[in-house]
Design an enzyme around this catalytic site. Structure first.
Site, mmCIF file in Angstrom:
data_model
loop_
_atom_site.group_PDB
_atom_site.id
_atom_site.type_symbol
_atom_site.label_atom_id
_atom_site.label_comp_id
_atom_site.label_asym_id
_atom_site.label_seq_id
_atom_site.Cartn_x
_atom_site.Cartn_y
_atom_site.Cartn_z
ATOM 1 N N ILE A 134 -12.728 -52.523 -6.257
ATOM 2 C CA ILE A 134 -11.485 -52.236 -6.969
ATOM 3 C C ILE A 134 -11.079 -50.762 -6.887
ATOM 4 O O ILE A 134 -10.037 -50.375 -7.412
ATOM 5 C CB ILE A 134 -11.587 -52.643 -8.454
ATOM 6 C CG1 ILE A 134 -12.771 -51.943 -9.131
ATOM 7 C CG2 ILE A 134 -11.698 -54.154 -8.587
ATOM 8 C CD1 ILE A 134 -12.877 -52.218 -10.620
ATOM 9 N N GLY A 135 -11.900 -49.945 -6.241
ATOM 10 C CA GLY A 135 -11.511 -48.541 -6.131
ATOM 11 C C GLY A 135 -12.631 -47.684 -5.610
ATOM 12 O O GLY A 135 -13.745 -48.149 -5.362
ATOM 13 N N GLY B 100 -15.739 -40.461 -7.142
ATOM 14 C CA GLY B 100 -16.610 -39.425 -6.622
ATOM 15 C C GLY B 100 -17.956 -39.989 -6.209
ATOM 16 O O GLY B 100 -18.639 -40.616 -7.013
ATOM 17 N N PHE B 101 -18.321 -39.825 -4.967
ATOM 18 C CA PHE B 101 -19.625 -40.211 -4.422
ATOM 19 C C PHE B 101 -19.839 -41.711 -4.310
ATOM 20 O O PHE B 101 -20.952 -42.143 -4.056
ATOM 21 C CB PHE B 101 -20.768 -39.613 -5.244
ATOM 22 C CG PHE B 101 -20.844 -38.129 -5.151
ATOM 23 C CD1 PHE B 101 -21.530 -37.508 -4.134
ATOM 24 C CD2 PHE B 101 -20.209 -37.344 -6.088
ATOM 25 C CE1 PHE B 101 -21.589 -36.130 -4.056
ATOM 26 C CE2 PHE B 101 -20.263 -35.965 -6.016
ATOM 27 C CZ PHE B 101 -20.954 -35.357 -4.995
ATOM 28 N N VAL C 90 -16.231 -48.496 -6.351
ATOM 29 C CA VAL C 90 -16.272 -49.161 -7.645
ATOM 30 C C VAL C 90 -15.987 -50.641 -7.441
ATOM 31 O O VAL C 90 -15.048 -51.016 -6.717
ATOM 32 C CB VAL C 90 -15.241 -48.546 -8.617
ATOM 33 C CG1 VAL C 90 -15.360 -49.208 -9.986
ATOM 34 C CG2 VAL C 90 -15.457 -47.049 -8.735
ATOM 35 N N ASP D 288 -12.309 -32.514 -11.616
ATOM 36 C CA ASP D 288 -11.634 -33.387 -10.644
ATOM 37 C C ASP D 288 -10.564 -34.215 -11.354
ATOM 38 O O ASP D 288 -10.520 -35.432 -11.250
ATOM 39 C CB ASP D 288 -12.647 -34.299 -9.954
ATOM 40 C CG ASP D 288 -12.088 -34.882 -8.656
ATOM 41 O OD1 ASP D 288 -11.074 -34.367 -8.156
ATOM 42 O OD2 ASP D 288 -12.666 -35.865 -8.155
#
Length: 876
Positions: free
Chosen positions: A523-524, A527-528, A531, A640
């Site tokens: 879904i996305g 950072g690193f 998801v 961020d």
């Protein structure tokens, strides 16, 4: 009566009246005092209601009044404030403009847009924020709550949501909302604050905690749950959880008297009641004088007057001297205190750092509430860190644990602890060359440690690097024997390293693999890692972030994220439900946000975000960042901030996510932290120079996000324009039109429109005019204040929230501090012409474009030509 005589009598009477009025003015009559309600197009000032002590509105039973009054006792002071006052006790429970006083002739104005305080020249000093509906009335309720009501009888604003230093019965104080003290005999905001954190309520002085309500013997804990709000009623003070469950309670005698909880100017949180024309104090914390951070002034020493008593006496530490006319103290004559931090702060060649050693049995108030920046280290490590940091004023070293507790920014009082701790204090001083000899023998261990020869330090560093390289090589060899995602006996030690108190639920990798259907529903990306949507065994929907970077930096960021998010609860911060550390797998389990990230909603092709929804999203983001910066026990910088990291649920509630690039900063680290990376387009200028990184870096990124919320487009994008072209066909001029896309750097466009006060042109065209010019003006002005090139000119996130709520006046962007946007815009246009229509690639050219600049703006851009886009943005 003869007509001539009558005429003469009448003329004489008129002359007498004329002279009487001219030389003996008529007595002034107070205007009507309104009960409970006033309605739009109402204007008044203190001068009009002076005989009513400034009051023009009362609650229904006259328990409270709204007035424009003096706060200070001296009538010579010309400062006036709009306040809500309990009539019988004359207790001020709320003030609108405590840091922006007005004169007695300045106006209070209520219109259909809200109410405001306005100078005689029309300058707005304070106002409520813009609303989506018109104001029908202003009501002062019997509770003391000042409420704005719309035409549908809905509350669209209330003073209870914006407390100053006092709350009353029935008023709630949510997590993250502050009470701010005043000053003695002055209403200006002081340095003390009272606020709720996730599992307690704390008092802070300059962001350092010195008392928790759970410490008080009259506080009872009922549940081990997060705290959502604080409430005062007739029976006590209650800290309640999200399901209205009582977590903490302070039981008071039942009373029908008027009762308030207040943060006093002296840093004490008190509860008191008013009955029979006198006040009774029912609760105070802290009770002991020596627990108040500044009770004895800077560098003073507080000692209990009698063992076990609450009163304290003030002296100076051994070797220090009194500061004339104050309780504060100064270091010995041979020394001077370090200069305040600022641009270019550094010692001259004739100065050196030394440390005054405090006597045994002396401690500092914040040590019991703070986490040491170092543990298991020697005294040298503490001295070296403090010596390199201009904001460090000294440190305490705990011999038993090798821990270092720094003293930063502003120093309060010390306290005597009678040997209850093995911490020893060292106060930084600056010694000139003329006084060096006098310092020899005074504290040779510290001076010697700080001035170790450079060659010895270099040799030590080389040995450490070699040792670490050998250790990593050995560890890498062992790691290869572990199967991906499957633990073995060899990595049990690694798993144990994550057994830190306070961590959230630990999940097995197999459980999360099953919950996400073998990580199929992506879904996305954050950072690193990516998801995935998942469903746990209890049917709870979650978002699982799978860390894909297995480098040392990735593990470090993973541990940081757990430590930060797992112990922080705020309505505008995403909740971390759990984690997995198994083998080489690193996963985070978050609450699921149904609408995904802001960038999809804002820049996508779905339904248009209405202006009020945009405002609420901006407000929620600001509140979340303000909590990270000043609401936690230690400052947290996100680093961020961007639309992709702002998540929304079905009701457009905002939650900030992705703390993978965050660092939990102690104060001395915050001014020297330069290794983090953000995302292109939201990076503050200081990222691209050698300048310090601070919470103001997040403020810049928020400003850039705010401009995108206003415009509904990326800040670096294209703008479509249609041109008419005349065509000569021989029989008359025909015309045709052509559409072209031109590069647009929106922050510069916003600055130009601000200079021309054409704000409405900046709003998202998809709104089709469903927004007022002044509504756009507010967000644009806030955004431009946030993106000043000089971090010191940017407001704090707490002030951003106050500006958007109407608690303080809108800031005025300084054009000279925004001229760098013209340079950015020019380079963006040039780079866009080079790259053609592929605007996405232009970001990569920004560093090189900036490197070639001959601009005189702050900092040096010369090194940027050697930075790749990946280096600038960080791993993705």
């Amino acid at each position: 009566m003869d007509s001539n005589l009558f005429f003469s009598f009448t003329t004489t009477l008129l002359i007498i009246i004329f002279f009487h009025v001219s030389y003996f003015p008529l007595p002034s009559f107070s205007l009507r005092i309104y009960s409970e309600f006033i309605y739009p197009n109402f204007t008044t000032s203190n001068l009009q209601y002076v005989s009513n002590t400034g009051a023009f509105l009362t609650s229904q039973r006259t328990t409270f009044k709204a007035a424009i009054i003096h706060h200070e006792p001296s009538e010579e002071v010309a400062d006036f404030y709009f306040s809500i006052i309990h009539v019988e006790s004359n207790q001020i429970i709320w003030s609108a403009n405590r840091d922006s006083p007005i004169s007695n002739s300045d106006k209070f104005s209520l219109t259909s847009n809200g109410f405001s305080l306005v100078r005689e020249n029309g300058q707005r000093i304070w106002s409520t924020p813009p609303f989506n509906s018109s104001v029908r009335a202003l009501q002062l309720q019997e509770s003391g709550n000042l409420v704005l009501i719309d035409n549908f009888n809905r509350t669209i604003w209330q003073s209870f949501d914006h407390p100053t230093d006092t709350i009353v019965v029935g008023q709630r104080l949510p997590v993250g909302t502050l009470l701010l003290s005043g000053l003695q005999n002055n209403v200006l905001t002081g340095n003390y604050s009272f606020m709720l954190i996730d599992h307690d309520a704390v008092l802070q002085w300059n962001s350092d905690t010195y008392w928790k309500i759970s410490m008080d013997t009259s506080t009872f804990k009922d549940k081990n749950s997060p705290v959502a709000y604080l409430m005062l009623n007739g029976t006590g003070l209650y800290l309640c959880g999200y399901a209205n469950v009582v977590v903490f309670q302070v039981i008071l005698n039942y009373s029908t008297a008027f009762r308030v909880a207040q943060l006093n100017y002296d840093g004490r949180f008190t509860i008191k009641s008013f009955l029979n024309k006198q006040w009774t104090q029912e609760f105070v914390g802290p009770q002991k004088d020596c627990l108040i951070p500044n009770f004895c002034g800077a560098y003073g020493l507080c000692t209990e007057a009698v063992a076990g008593s609450n009163s304290g006496t003030c002296t100076c530490p051994s070797g220090f001297r009194s500061k004339t006319g104050t309780r504060s103290c100064l270091p010995p004559n041979a020394s001077s205190l370090p200069p305040a931090c600022g641009n270019g702060t550094r010692l001259s060649s004739s100065q050196m750092v030394s440390y005054e050693e405090l006597s045994t049995g002396i401690d500092y108030f914040s040590n019991a509430f703070s986490t040491p920046i170092l543990s298991g280290q020697d005294l040298l490590a503490c001295a070296n860190i403090c010596s390199r940091n201009c904001s460090c004023l000294g440190y305490f070293y705990e011999n038993s644990s090798g821990s270092c507790y720094p003293l930063n920014n502003q120093l309060g009082s010390f306290l005597t602890v009678d040997g209850q701790t093995d911490r020893k204090g060292y106060i930084k001083t600056i010694v000139s060359a003329n006084n060096k000899n006098e310092k020899k023998g005074k504290n040779p261990p510290i001076v010697a440690l700080v001035l170790i020869p450079t060659t010895a330090v270099s040799l030590l560093a080389i040995l450490i690097v070699v040792g670490l390289f050998a250790w990593r090589k050995s560890r890498s060899k062992k790691t290869k024997e572990v199967k991906l995602g499957r633990p073995s006996s060899n990595n049990s030690v690694e798993i144990d390293t994550f057994s830190i108190p306070g961590l959230p639920v630990r999940f097995d990798y197999e459980e999360l693999d099953k919950a996400t259907n073998n990580f199929q529903n992506k879904i996305g990306s954050g950072g690193f890692g990516d998801v995935y949507k998942g469903t746990l065994s209890d049917k709870t929907t979650v978002a699982v972030k799978k860390i894909t970077n297995s480098s040392n930096q990735g593990k470090k960021e993973f541990c940081t994220e757990i430590a930060i998010i797992g112990n922080i609860h705020h309505v505008n911060l995403v909740k971390l439900r759990g984690f997995c550390a198994q083998g080489r797998q690193r996963l985070l389990v978050y609450e699921y946000m149904s609408r995904g990230s802001l960038d999809r909603t804002l820049f996508g092709s779905g339904p248009v975000l209405e202006w009020q929804e945009r405002f609420e999203i901006a407000m929620g983001t600001a509140r979340g960042l303000a909590y990270l910066h000043s609401g936690c026990e230690q400052k947290i910088i996100h680093c961020d901030v961007k639309p992709e990291n702002i998540l929304l649920n079905d009701h457009f509630q905002v939650k900030i996510s992705d703390f993978g690039l965050s660092k939990l900063l102690s104060p001395e680290q915050s001014s020297h932290f330069t290794t983090m990376r953000g995302t292109r387009g939201y990076l503050a200028p200081e990222w691209l120079t050698s300048s310090a990184i601070s919470d103001k870096t997040d403020v810049y990124s928020f400003g850039m996000v705010l401009l995108e919320i206003v415009s509904g487009r990326k800040n670096c994008s294209t703008k479509t324009q249609t041109h008419s072209i005349e065509i000569d066909s021989g029989s008359g001029g025909d015309s045709s039109s052509s559409t072209v896309s031109i590069p647009l750097y929106f922050p510069l466009y916003a600055l130009e429109m601000h200079e021309e006060r054409r704000y409405k042109e900046l709003a998202d065209p998809k709104l089709e005019g469903r927004v007022r010019n002044e509504e756009v003006e507010m967000l644009v002005r806030v955004a431009l204040c946030c993106v000043h090139e000089d971090p010191s000119l940017r407001p704090s996130m707490a002030n951003v929230v106050s500006m958007m709520e109407g608690g303080i006046p809108l800031g005025t962007p300084r054009v000279e501090g925004l001229n760098f946007l013209r340079f950015y815009g020019r380079r963006f246009t040039e780079a866009s012409n080079i790259e053609g229509s592929n605007v996405g690639n232009v970001f990569a050219l920004f560093p090189q474009a900036m490197a070639s600049s001959e601009s005189t703006t702050t900092g040096s851009y010369g090194s940027l030509s050697y930075m790749s886009s990946q280096q600038v943005s960080g791993p993705r």
